[in-house]
Design an enzyme around this catalytic site. Sequence first.
Site, PDB file in Angstrom:
ATOM      1  N   GLU A 186       1.630  -0.516  -4.980  1.00 45.46           N
ATOM      2  CA  GLU A 186       0.694   0.561  -5.303  1.00 45.46           C
ATOM      3  C   GLU A 186       1.569   1.787  -5.519  1.00 45.46           C
ATOM      4  O   GLU A 186       2.076   2.361  -4.538  1.00 45.46           O
ATOM      5  CB  GLU A 186      -0.307   0.792  -4.179  1.00 45.46           C
ATOM      6  N   ASP A 194       0.839  -1.188   0.000  1.00 42.85           N
ATOM      7  CA  ASP A 194       0.000   0.000   0.000  1.00 42.85           C
ATOM      8  C   ASP A 194       0.880   1.245   0.000  1.00 42.85           C
ATOM      9  O   ASP A 194       1.870   1.325   0.738  1.00 42.85           O
ATOM     10  CB  ASP A 194      -0.887  -0.024   1.250  1.00 42.85           C
TER      11      ASP A 194
END
Length: 841
Positions: free
Chosen positions: A455, A419
């Site tokens: 990401e 993330d």
Amino acid sequence: MLTPWVLGDGRARARPATEAYRRAHDGAGDTRHNGRVHAPSDPPRPAGPTVPSTGARRTDRHAPPPPLGVRVAGDGVDVAVLASHATAVELCLVDVVDAEAPGGEDGPAGPRFRERRVPLEGPAFGVWRAHVPGVRPGQRYGFRVHGPWDPAAGLRHNPAKLLVDPYARGLVGDLVDHPAIRGHAGDDPYGPADPRDSLPFVPHSVVVAEPGGALAPRPRVPWSETVVYEAHVRGLTQRLEALPEHLRGTYAGLAHPVTIEHLRALGVTTLELLPVHANVPEPHLLARGATNYWGYSTLGFFAPHAAYATRGAQDAGPAAVLDEVRGMVHLLHEAGIEVLLDVVHNHTCEGGADGYHLSWRGLDNAVHYLHDGATPARLADVTGTGNSLDFRRPAVVRAALDSLRYWAEVVGVDGFRFDLAVTLGRGASGFDADHPFLVALQTDPVLSGLKLVAEPWDVGPGGWRTGQFPPPMAEWNDRFRDAVRQFWLADAREASHGRPGHGVRDLATRLAGSADLFGHSDPPLLRGPVASVSYVTAHDGFTLADLVAYDHKHNLANGEGNRDGTDDNRSWNHGLEGPVADVTRAAGASGPGGSGPGGSGSAPGSGEAAFGPGVEIAPLRRRSIRNLLATLVLSAGTPMLTAGDEMGRTQRGNNNAYVQDDETSWVSWDLSPWRKDLLATARYLLGLRREHPALRPDAFYTGRPRPGTGVPGVPDLVWFDAEGELLDHGTWHDPHVRTLQMLRTAPEPGACDVLVVLAGSLDAVDVTLPGARAASGGEPERWSLAWDSDWEHPDDRVPDPDGPGGLAADGAPVDGTARAGDVVVLEPLSLQVYLSPTSPR
């Protein structure tokens, strides 16, 4: 022997200072931090009676740091924790003495505790350590850290606060909204330290022994064959009535044969789970009794989130929770399904400076968190959460790597999705593709062989970095998402108002694997199209069904006045906002219209005429869903589906359902006819991808012939316009062009050439089927229509047994084949797939 000291009511009390604390504090004098000299703070409240640890010898301040955490060793545990600016650290052993005490000023309703304190030796390179005999698995514990309270210098030591071990393998207890869970008194985070004991209000770490037992071998699915399925542990099975009730929404339910059968039948190879690290709600959510359903608010990077375990495992304790997680991975591996974890190493649950004082902030705030370098010290937030972990610090890099290795080696997972991964690569000058953490991922003998997905952005300066991560990492491709939505939805919406769109150039680049993003390497094109994890939807944003039913977000239920969530949705409601009723006699009953783009009925044509407001747009909405799904599955790259999209899941227009731990977010398994058709379509399309190598290339296209494929002059990829002619420069850049033909030739003898025809206009289109082999001396293509997005179900195409060869009036090849140069008719906003077999060598 451990000598207990009872803290019967959960409150801290004045106690004689320990010898350990006096030794540490006596030489403190001036304390240096970041070049500033400041007077030490007032001594913290003295500690109470302690229990001895072994090894009373003088601390070797230059001894190699031991493994961090609390680990079972011999007759007790080895303890090590990083607190480099502290003057003393105590291990606090916590026992429950009254499991059902009433609530009051001393604490919430629930357990009351006994606490025993063990002074640790140190620091050696910032690490405090001890061997503590007599401690067994299942023991609750935490740390209390003494040292300066000087928030302006970034130092926030407060021994009144029981701190979670960042390396704890298990956590128990809930976080209670109480002033004691913050380190500062009142509303000023730069004010004095809060003196209240936090022990009754915070989760406790738990000693967990290393589990035994071998796990099933990893499936090790090649990237070119990988199909990722993003799912939430609870959300996927919470409403799956085919599961026993006690397994719904749990790790065990995820690996139940019913769930596995759905994944296998769909064609999923790799399950990507939203965060399963132990987490708690952010401060603003805790204050209003809400939760972070997605889990992006980590409290423990080594501990599984216990709430996703079965009740039996939760009652048995963290070791049983860990066993359930490992069992889930084991059973999924036996079924040939990989497990990736979405990990949130960019920030923690503690929030901004006015947030929680639960772990890292109290242990070593200046080391763990990124600060702006100003005076007074302020957190630098590049994650949008109030804090960011500082990956310039070796200790932070080490903690992340240790966590990843633990989940890979002990739990057995197959990889990770990082993330806000740009934060993990930020050095002194911003993002650096050669950052030590990213180099470690490439070279670590445990991690480098796993599937690693970034990401590729955060919210800090220079935060958008798609395509800039080093191999072997793959990346979420947001440019693919935007281009596909733009072509099929946003541009179609503009066309319905007479305005031009963006043409086909960007879409074609994404269909071919995004070499403009992922082709830059040394040597060039090293990463291949598989580095693009292509997606149209993810956990954040509209679902696939909502993309075709809403022009605007509807997030009022999140409690933030509809301000949260993106406004850049590139969606199209097809003329009417929200669900429409689609009712036919064949469906048997009308629906409430809250079940997606077509309500609860079946497709027109399966019974008598449909009725209801806006029902005429329901078939077009469903076709748009199929267009989006097919474009994703048939593109070069690694496709990622979001759980439930294959069954038309809706969130009723909520594009940021992070607080919705309810039916808004949970996958519905109660399938109306059109949802069953959509599921069959998803299975069929993934089957096409699996069966035809041309649809899953592992190298970028070059536009030149592949060696050894039978016909030397046939390129690997050719683009054609609606007339079957090669696209020229003007056509590529014409915003009015809405038809595109993509011909991918067979990568091996005996395989099929694949032609994908995309018609994005609002009117039916005549398309001349192209050919590439005859011009190069090969056998002309004989195209067989494999799929049409106009079909509600893959079985809808039934050739006319009495029809002549060639094409029927509606443009479909009635004998199943057509030749290069034949003209076919595509419905408005539709996609067709043709196959042409090649001769085996």
